[in-house]
Design an enzyme around this catalytic site. Structure first.
Site, PDB file in Angstrom:
ATOM      1  N   LYS A   1       0.850  -1.209   0.000  1.00 60.02           N
ATOM      2  CA  LYS A   1       0.000   0.000   0.000  1.00 60.02           C
ATOM      3  C   LYS A   1       0.876   1.246   0.000  1.00 60.02           C
ATOM      4  O   LYS A   1       1.927   1.266   0.671  1.00 60.02           O
ATOM      5  CB  LYS A   1      -0.904  -0.043   1.240  1.00 60.02           C
TER       6      LYS A   1
ATOM      7  N   SER B   1      -9.719   1.496   2.847  1.00 61.40           N
ATOM      8  CA  SER B   1      -8.892   2.324   2.017  1.00 61.40           C
ATOM      9  C   SER B   1      -7.791   1.564   1.280  1.00 61.40           C
ATOM     10  O   SER B   1      -7.162   2.133   0.383  1.00 61.40           O
ATOM     11  CB  SER B   1      -8.247   3.422   2.866  1.00 61.40           C
TER      12      SER B   1
ATOM     13  N   SER C   1      -9.726  -0.983   7.071  1.00 63.57           N
ATOM     14  CA  SER C   1      -9.215  -0.774   5.709  1.00 63.57           C
ATOM     15  C   SER C   1      -8.478  -1.954   5.090  1.00 63.57           C
ATOM     16  O   SER C   1      -8.198  -1.932   3.900  1.00 63.57           O
ATOM     17  CB  SER C   1      -8.316   0.454   5.664  1.00 63.57           C
TER      18      SER C   1
HETATM   19  N1  GLN Z   1     -13.360   3.959   6.508  1.00 65.87           N
HETATM   20  C1  GLN Z   1     -12.340   4.258   7.457  1.00 65.87           C
HETATM   21  C2  GLN Z   1     -12.060   5.742   7.450  1.00 65.87           C
HETATM   22  O1  GLN Z   1     -12.359   6.378   6.485  1.00 65.87           O
HETATM   23  C3  GLN Z   1     -11.130   3.450   7.103  1.00 65.87           C
HETATM   24  C4  GLN Z   1      -9.923   3.812   7.854  1.00 65.87           C
HETATM   25  C5  GLN Z   1      -8.833   2.812   7.728  1.00 65.87           C
HETATM   26  O2  GLN Z   1      -8.988   1.683   8.198  1.00 65.87           O
HETATM   27  N2  GLN Z   1      -7.710   3.256   7.209  1.00 65.87           N
HETATM   28  O3  GLN Z   1     -11.540   6.268   8.390  1.00 65.87           O
END
Ligand code: GLN
Length: 478
Positions: free
Chosen positions: A79, A154, A178
């Site tokens: 990532k 994400s 995420s």
């Molecule tokens: N949907 C979560 C957010 O927007 C995801 C965050 C994550 O796990 N990086 O904060």
């Protein structure tokens, strides 16, 4: 070459028995990227020449009959918020458009040491804020199985890349789901370790009290192999600690495990198709003699509200460093303050700016107690809920998402709907618990994952239950 059924062990076997060379295998993955990634957009960058050169070195080791390291030749995608030395690292943001990582993240160093080949960096929601992959400043990622659908986020690119055989496995980061959530949507496995078990050194911070790096893979075995390599205490991350067999009591025999079903995670607010798959799996588990018990986690329903107070607060502090002076892009101005304002106004995306503003407000004098402190108290309540539950059961089972996968664009203009995607994944982050999403079935061609949550440091039990589930309850591979 059929990449769809390849696993880390089969890859090692194939190399050992000279069924294919490492260069051929890496070439096949790179071929898939060339063919498919123009539309899927899972990768931010692909290291084709270096990957082929590294493969050549592994082939040379094999021809000299030297012992191969544990991940020899395994193509891993990383990532784009995890540093790979000498490579551009954007975290999906224009503010880091020109940023070159000066060192390897600890997890990357560990992978390289074991012979893994970092095949590329993957697309993601900007600074890991998002649940659909649509908040990347470098274009959205498509769901490889359903092009009109979001891949989840994400870690959108990591999940799409594994699912579309553009790498064998990947790393993501999980602050509220995420890793698990895009894994569930793309029909693969995604795991979040106990907070502290994997070093965050070299992970671009979003919300430091919640962020953890975790593996994405096609199956449990590969996810576990990757986890075992990246875990462990690191002197560069003071919140990191040992785990695994050293800390865990011997994992229980799967037949003796008691699995808890929280009533708050299987009723109201959970889409019927998802509930049906959960119920079907529970029946099968019970049929195999696994004990299932209904439990309650009375405060998890406040998890999303609590998270969207704590996270913006941490985000507003962590992202203060992108000021046009210290890192990345800069937009000039007459005064120093203009440089800050111009840089942040120009290069940070809408969702990121929304969270910085919310967080700054939440932490401001007079509101700190009302919002931040209160959210921390709710967080403690959620931790206590899990503590009480784990006195009665060994593991907890929930769906990974409350709904089926959703279409691109469907939640983009409704932040609240996007935030609610995290309903079932966020509690494990708030409590620092390890959790894993496993493919459990499909409804109308859309993948549905279920999630196991374990007590702190009980990754061994988590993986063995997930393994049992993969083999006995929802087998996919012949
Ligand atoms: N949907 C979560 C957010 O927007 C995801 C965050 C994550 O796990 N990086 O904060």
């Amino acid at each position: 070459m059929d990449l769809s059924s390849l696993t880390i062990k089969k890859l090692a076997q194939g190399l050992g028995e000279k069924e294919f060379s490492c260069e051929e295998m890496i070439g096949a993955y790179l071929g898939n990227i060339t063919k498919n990634d123009k539309t899927i957009n899972a990768f931010m960058s692909v290291f084709d020449k270096e990957a082929l050169a590294a493969a050549g070195e592994i082939d040379a080791l094999i021809s000299r009959k030297e012992k191969l390291p544990a991940l020899a030749g395994v193509p891993v995608a990383v990532k784009d918020n995890i540093l790979v030395k000498g490579k551009r690292t954007t975290a999906g943001s224009k503010v880091l458009d020109n940023y070159i990582a000066p060192y390897d993240a600890t997890v990357v160093e560990k992978l390289k040491r074991e012979g893994a080949i970092i095949i590329g960096k993957t697309n993601m929601d900007e600074f890991a804020m998002g649940a659909s992959g649509e908040h990347s400043a470098y274009g959205l990622t498509q769901n490889p199985n359903n092009p009109d659908y979001a891949p989840g986020g994400s870690s959108s690119g990591s999940a799409a890349a594994v699912s579309a055989d553009m790498c064998l496995c990947a790393l993501g980061s999980d602050t509220a789901g995420s890793v698990r959530q895009p894994a569930s949507i793309c029909g693969i496995v995604g795991m979040k370790p106990t907070y502290g078990v994997v070093s965050r050194y070299g992970l671009i911070a979003m919300a430091s009290s919640l962020d953890q790096i975790g593996p994405l893979a096609k199956n449990i075995e590969d996810a576990k192999i990757l986890f075992d390599i990246i875990k462990g205490r690191d002197k560069m991350d003071s919140t990191s600690c040992e785990t695994g067999r050293e800390l865990e009591e011997a994992p229980k025999e799967i037949k003796n495990l008691k699995i808890g079903l929280p009533e708050e995670c299987s009723g109201r607010g959970i889409q019927k198709e998802v509930r049906d798959i959960l119920e079907g799996s529970i029946k099968k588990l019970a049929g195999k003699g696994i004990k299932i018990e209904n439990i309650s986690l009375p405060h998890v329903g406040y998890g999303v509200s609590c998270y969207y107070i704590i996270t913006p607060a941490e985000v507003s502090s962590n992202l203060a460093r992108y000021d046009g002076i210290r890192y990345g892009m800069s937009k000039s101005g007459d005064e120093l303050l203009d440089v800050y304002l111009n840089t942040r106004g120009e290069y940070l995306g809408e969702e990121v700016r929304r969270r910085i503003m919310l967080g700054t407000y939440i932490l401001s004098a007079g509101y700190y107690d009302a919002y931040y402190l209160r959210a921390q108290k709710v967080r403690t309540k959620i931790i206590e809920d899990f503590r009480a539950a784990f006195k009665k059961v060994d593991l907890i089972l929930t769906p990974t998402l409350p709904t089926l996968p959703f279409k691109l664009g469907e939640r983009l203009n409704d932040p609240l709907a996007m935030y609610l995607t995290d309903l079932l994944t966020v509690p494990a982050n708030l409590a620092g618990l390890p959790a894993i999403s496993i493919p459990a079935g499909e409804a109308g061609g859309l993948a549905v994952g279920l999630q196991f949550i374990a007590p702190h440091f009980q990754e061994e039990s988590l993986f063995s239950a997930a393994n049992f589930f993969e083999n006995e309850i929802a087998p996919r591979h012949s």
